[in-house]
Write a protein that holds these residues in place. Structure first.
Motif, short mmCIF file in Angstrom:
data_model
loop_
_atom_site.label_atom_id
_atom_site.label_comp_id
_atom_site.label_asym_id
_atom_site.label_seq_id
_atom_site.Cartn_x
_atom_site.Cartn_y
_atom_site.Cartn_z
N ASN A 212 -7.76 5.44 7.85
CA ASN A 212 -6.94 6.62 7.50
C ASN A 212 -5.92 6.32 6.41
O ASN A 212 -4.83 6.90 6.40
N ARG A 213 -6.26 5.43 5.48
CA ARG A 213 -5.36 5.10 4.38
C ARG A 213 -6.09 5.31 3.06
O ARG A 213 -6.99 4.55 2.71
N LYS A 214 -5.67 6.33 2.35
CA LYS A 214 -6.34 6.67 1.10
C LYS A 214 -6.08 5.60 0.04
O LYS A 214 -5.02 4.97 0.01
N LEU A 215 -7.07 5.40 -0.79
CA LEU A 215 -7.00 4.47 -1.93
C LEU A 215 -6.76 3.02 -1.52
O LEU A 215 -6.31 2.22 -2.33
N LEU A 216 -7.05 2.67 -0.27
CA LEU A 216 -6.92 1.29 0.19
C LEU A 216 -8.31 0.74 0.52
O LEU A 216 -9.02 1.31 1.34
N TRP B 148 0.79 -1.22 0.00
CA TRP B 148 0.00 0.00 0.00
C TRP B 148 0.83 1.29 0.00
O TRP B 148 0.51 2.22 -0.76
N PRO B 149 1.90 1.42 0.82
CA PRO B 149 2.65 2.68 0.78
C PRO B 149 3.19 3.00 -0.62
O PRO B 149 3.21 4.16 -1.03
N ILE B 150 3.62 1.97 -1.34
CA ILE B 150 4.16 2.18 -2.69
C ILE B 150 3.04 2.59 -3.64
O ILE B 150 3.17 3.53 -4.42
N ALA B 151 1.92 1.87 -3.55
CA ALA B 151 0.79 2.19 -4.42
C ALA B 151 0.25 3.60 -4.13
O ALA B 151 -0.06 4.36 -5.05
N SER B 152 0.17 3.94 -2.86
CA SER B 152 -0.36 5.24 -2.46
C SER B 152 0.49 6.38 -3.00
O SER B 152 -0.02 7.39 -3.48
N ASN C 116 2.08 6.43 -5.61
CA ASN C 116 1.88 6.51 -7.06
C ASN C 116 0.41 6.69 -7.45
O ASN C 116 0.05 6.50 -8.61
N ASN C 117 -0.40 7.03 -6.43
CA ASN C 117 -1.84 7.28 -6.65
C ASN C 117 -2.55 6.10 -7.29
O ASN C 117 -3.42 6.26 -8.16
N LEU C 118 -2.18 4.91 -6.87
CA LEU C 118 -2.83 3.70 -7.35
C LEU C 118 -3.75 3.14 -6.28
O LEU C 118 -3.44 3.18 -5.09
N VAL C 119 -4.86 2.59 -6.70
CA VAL C 119 -5.76 1.90 -5.79
C VAL C 119 -5.14 0.58 -5.35
O VAL C 119 -4.54 -0.13 -6.15
N THR C 120 -5.25 0.26 -4.05
CA THR C 120 -4.88 -1.05 -3.54
C THR C 120 -6.16 -1.72 -3.05
O THR C 120 -6.90 -1.17 -2.25
N LEU C 121 -6.41 -2.92 -3.56
CA LEU C 121 -7.59 -3.69 -3.16
C LEU C 121 -7.15 -5.02 -2.60
O LEU C 121 -6.53 -5.82 -3.30
N SER C 122 -7.44 -5.26 -1.32
CA SER C 122 -7.04 -6.52 -0.70
C SER C 122 -8.15 -7.54 -0.79
O SER C 122 -9.32 -7.26 -0.54
N ILE C 123 -7.76 -8.76 -1.13
CA ILE C 123 -8.71 -9.84 -1.36
C ILE C 123 -9.13 -10.52 -0.07
O ILE C 123 -10.30 -10.84 0.12
N ALA C 124 -8.19 -10.75 0.84
CA ALA C 124 -8.53 -11.53 2.04
C ALA C 124 -7.82 -11.01 3.28
O ALA C 124 -7.38 -11.79 4.13
N ALA C 125 -7.69 -9.69 3.42
CA ALA C 125 -7.06 -9.10 4.59
C ALA C 125 -8.12 -8.79 5.64
O ALA C 125 -9.08 -8.08 5.36
#
Length: 278
Positions: A122-126, A99-103, A105-114
Motif C-alpha cells: 500500500n505504498r505508491k511509487l515504492l 519514502w514518505p519524502i519521495a512520495s 514529491n512524486n518520486l520513485v523510491t527503489l530499495s536495493i536490499a530491503a
C-alpha cells in the motif's frame, strides 16, 4: 526603442538517480558494493545511449552509521533541489524515512536490499529488487531441521530490518517445530553480549540465529566461542564471507552459516567481479 530579451529553455538531457547509502561505518561494505554496482550499470547504459537518449547520472549521499536523519535530509535535498528522477535506498531502515519524502514529491523510491515482509504494501511509487526475507528465513530453518536441530534462540539488533528477521525466524520455527523460541534484543551501542549468551548457553539451544549488523555479529561470534557455545550459528545474508565479520570474530567465524540469494542476472555479476575483484 524597446529592447527585446530572448530566453531559451532546453530540456536537460540527464536522468538523475540519487542513491542514499551507508558508505562509511560498520556497514560500509554494503554501501560501497552497491555504489560500485550502480556506477557500473550506469556506465554500461550510458555507453549504449542511455534511456531514450538521456544519460544517467548518480548523486550519492552517505548516511554513515545508520544515521537516518542524514538519509531523510538527503531525500529532502534531492527532492527539492537536485530534481531527481528516483531515490535509491539501501535497507528497510532508510527506506522507511526516505519514502514518505519521495512520495510527497512524486518520486520513485527503489530499495536495493530491503527485505522487510510488508515494506511495499500500500505504498505508491515504492519498489524493491530484493525479495522478502521471509523466503530466506524459511530456507534457513528448513536447513537447520535437516541438520537435526532441536531448539533455537535468536539474537536480533533493534533496527527495523533485523527485528523483522528475528520475528520471521520465530514464526518460521514455530511452524516447522510447533515450539516457540526465545528472542534476545541488542543494540548497536552495546559493548558486550556475554549476559545474553550465557542465558542462551544455559537454555540448551543448539541453533543460534544472529540477526545483527556485521560488526556486532563478529563480536557475538567471538564471545560465544569464549563461553563455550557449541550451537549451529546462522548469520544474515553474505555475513560468512564478510572480512569485517571474520576480523571482529577473532578467528571464531569458522562454522558460521549464512544464506545467499541466487543472482537474477549472472552476466552482470560476472562483469562486476571482473571489474572490482580480479
Amino acid at each position: 526603442r524597446g529592447k527585446f530579451f530572448f530566453f531559451f529553455f532546453f530540456e536537460e538531457q540527464v536522468i538523475r538517480l540519487v542513491p542514499t547509502l551507508a558508505l562509511t561505518g560498520s556497514e560500509a561494505s554494503w554501501g560501497q558494493a552497491a555504489r560500485k554496482g550502480i556506477e557500473l550499470a550506469i556506465e554500461e547504459d550510458n555507453s549504449s545511449g542511455g534511456i531514450n537518449g538521456k544519460k544517467l547520472q548518480a548523486l550519492f549521499e552517505d548516511f554513515g552509521e545508520f544515521d537516518l536523519k542524514r538519509a531523510a535530509s538527503a531525500a529532502q535535498k534531492f527532492a527539492g533541489i537536485d530534481q531527481a528522477a528516483a531515490i535509491l535506498t539501501l535497507w528497510s531502515e532508510d527506506t522507511e524515512v526516505v519514502w514518505p519524502i519521495a512520495s510527497r514529491n512524486n518520486l520513485v523510491t527503489l530499495s536495493i536490499a530491503a527485505g522487510s515482509k510488508d515494506l511495499t504494501k500500500n505504498r505508491k511509487l515504492l519498489f524493491r529488487v530484493w525479495p522478502s526475507d521471509e523466503l530466506m528465513i524459511d530456507a534457513v530453518v528448513s536447513y537447520a531441521k535437516k541438520l537435526n536441530a532441536k531448539k533455537a534462540a535468536v539474537i536480533y539488533q533493534q533496527t527495523a530490518y533485523h527485528e523483522n528477521l528475528g520475528k520471521l525466524a520465530a514464526a518460521s520455527w514455530k511452524q516447522a517445530y510447533g515450539q516457540d523460541l526465545k528472542l534476545y534484543a541488542v543494540n548497536q551501542s552495546d559493548a558486550e553480549f556475554r549476559t545474553i549468551l550465557t542465558r542462551i548457553k544455559a537454555s540448551g539451544a543448539d541453533v543460534l540465529f544472529i540477526q545483527t549488523a556485521y560488526g556486532i555479529l563478529g563480536t557475538i561470534l567471538k564471545e560465544s566461542a569464549q563461553i563455550g557455545i557449541k550451537a549451529l550459528r546462522f548469520g544474515t545474508v553474505g555475513s560468512a564471507e564478510d572480512p569485517q565479520v571474520i576480523q571482529a570474530s577473532g578467528g571464531n567465524a569458522n562454522g558460521l552459516i549464512s544464506p545467499r540469494y541466487k543472482p537474477a542476472i549472472n552476466e552482470f555479476v560476472d562483469r562486476f567481479r571482473a571489474r572490482f575483484f580480479e
